[in-house]
Design a protein around this motif. Structure first.
Motif, PDB file in Angstrom:
ATOM      1  N   VAL A   1      31.196  -3.131  54.390  1.00 38.25           N
ATOM      2  CA  VAL A   1      30.915  -2.666  55.744  1.00 38.25           C
ATOM      3  C   VAL A   1      30.878  -3.841  56.717  1.00 38.25           C
ATOM      4  O   VAL A   1      30.134  -4.802  56.515  1.00 38.25           O
ATOM      5  N   ALA A   2      31.704  -3.761  57.763  1.00 39.48           N
ATOM      6  CA  ALA A   2      31.700  -4.732  58.866  1.00 39.48           C
ATOM      7  C   ALA A   2      31.798  -6.180  58.378  1.00 39.48           C
ATOM      8  O   ALA A   2      30.890  -6.972  58.579  1.00 39.48           O
ATOM      9  N   PRO A   3      32.914  -6.547  57.746  1.00 42.72           N
ATOM     10  CA  PRO A   3      33.030  -7.935  57.277  1.00 42.72           C
ATOM     11  C   PRO A   3      32.955  -8.911  58.445  1.00 42.72           C
ATOM     12  O   PRO A   3      33.424  -8.611  59.541  1.00 42.72           O
TER      13      PRO A   3
ATOM     14  N   GLN B   1      41.042  -4.507  59.450  1.00 45.49           N
ATOM     15  CA  GLN B   1      42.117  -3.754  58.797  1.00 45.49           C
ATOM     16  C   GLN B   1      42.942  -4.663  57.886  1.00 45.49           C
ATOM     17  O   GLN B   1      43.325  -4.261  56.782  1.00 45.49           O
ATOM     18  N   GLY B   2      43.197  -5.885  58.331  1.00 47.38           N
ATOM     19  CA  GLY B   2      43.952  -6.841  57.529  1.00 47.38           C
ATOM     20  C   GLY B   2      43.227  -7.224  56.248  1.00 47.38           C
ATOM     21  O   GLY B   2      43.845  -7.366  55.184  1.00 47.38           O
ATOM     22  N   MET B   3      41.910  -7.388  56.339  1.00 47.88           N
ATOM     23  CA  MET B   3      41.130  -7.688  55.133  1.00 47.88           C
ATOM     24  C   MET B   3      41.214  -6.518  54.158  1.00 47.88           C
ATOM     25  O   MET B   3      41.418  -6.715  52.956  1.00 47.88           O
TER      26      MET B   3
ATOM     27  N   GLY C   1      28.208 -10.492  53.293  1.00 50.08           N
ATOM     28  CA  GLY C   1      28.200  -9.929  51.937  1.00 50.08           C
ATOM     29  C   GLY C   1      29.586  -9.454  51.506  1.00 50.08           C
ATOM     30  O   GLY C   1      29.931  -9.534  50.325  1.00 50.08           O
ATOM     31  N   CYS C   2      30.393  -8.967  52.447  1.00 51.21           N
ATOM     32  CA  CYS C   2      31.772  -8.555  52.136  1.00 51.21           C
ATOM     33  C   CYS C   2      32.612  -9.760  51.738  1.00 51.21           C
ATOM     34  O   CYS C   2      33.395  -9.701  50.782  1.00 51.21           O
TER      35      CYS C   2
ATOM     36  N   LEU D   1      28.839  -2.460  44.396  1.00 52.91           N
ATOM     37  CA  LEU D   1      28.480  -3.411  45.436  1.00 52.91           C
ATOM     38  C   LEU D   1      28.494  -2.699  46.784  1.00 52.91           C
ATOM     39  O   LEU D   1      29.471  -2.034  47.121  1.00 52.91           O
ATOM     40  N   VAL D   2      27.416  -2.839  47.538  1.00 54.93           N
ATOM     41  CA  VAL D   2      27.334  -2.296  48.898  1.00 54.93           C
ATOM     42  C   VAL D   2      27.071  -3.485  49.806  1.00 54.93           C
ATOM     43  O   VAL D   2      25.944  -3.968  49.915  1.00 54.93           O
TER      44      VAL D   2
END
Length: 181
Positions: free
Chosen positions: A92-94, A138-140, A69-70, A63-64
């Motif tokens: 990338v970049a949630p 960072q928390g995610m 999408g995150c 998965l990218v």
């Protein structure tokens, strides 16, 4: 890995032609998970579409994901019986859909699933992302058990960030995939 088993998960409003996800699709044959409604995303619909795509794939998938999408990848992973079919994920970049302004624009996506992902993952965050604070990203990553990569100040890591084909991101993906085998 078969390029068509690298699944691109764009965020809200899809990834336009200048976005690195669209460029990777055109250049490398990666496959976009097409959603039924990019403008009014419904978590259940998007999850069902990802489920169909993973189940129908001819082998393990990667998965990218970008932005929403995150959040989709984490939600789907927490509810599917098919997570074992995922080799890993580049997140990338949630987008922080728990933030009041985003929760209002994209209703129904909160809360964010915070369980550890059942597959290896890397999360790339930007120090000046307008849709997710650096500490939130960072928390995610920590909640999901993802390795966190600080990509500096690159906004939402999208077309407006001026990354072009984002060769650094693709090198990260390929190096990471190589280290997983």
């Amino acid at each position: 890995m078969n390029p068509s088993n690298i699944l691109l998960l764009p965020g809200w409003q899809n990834s336009g032609p200048g976005h690195w996800q669209s460029r990777w699709e055109a250049l490398h044959g990666y496959r976009r998970v097409e959603q039924h409604d990019w403008m009014r995303p419904l978590r259940g619909d998007w999850s069902a579409r990802l489920e169909e795509t993973v189940v129908d794939a001819d082998g393990p998938v990667v998965l990218v994901a970008h932005s929403l999408g995150c959040i989709l990848a984490a939600w789907w992973a927490a509810h599917t019986a098919h997570a074992h079919r995922v080799y890993g994920a580049l997140l990338v970049a949630p987008g922080d859909v728990e933030r009041p302004d985003l929760a209002q624009q994209i209703p129904g996506w909160s809360p964010i699933a915070r369980q550890p992902l059942p597959f290896p993952s890397v999360l790339v965050g930007s120090r000046d992302d307008p849709y997710c604070g650096f500490e939130r990203a960072q928390g995610m990553a920590q909640s999901w058990g993802a390795r966190f990569i600080d990509c500096g100040a690159h906004g939402h890591i999208n077309a407006e960030s001026g990354l072009g084909d984002w060769p650094e991101g693709r090198a990260l993906l390929l190096d990471w995939l190589g280290s997983q085998s």
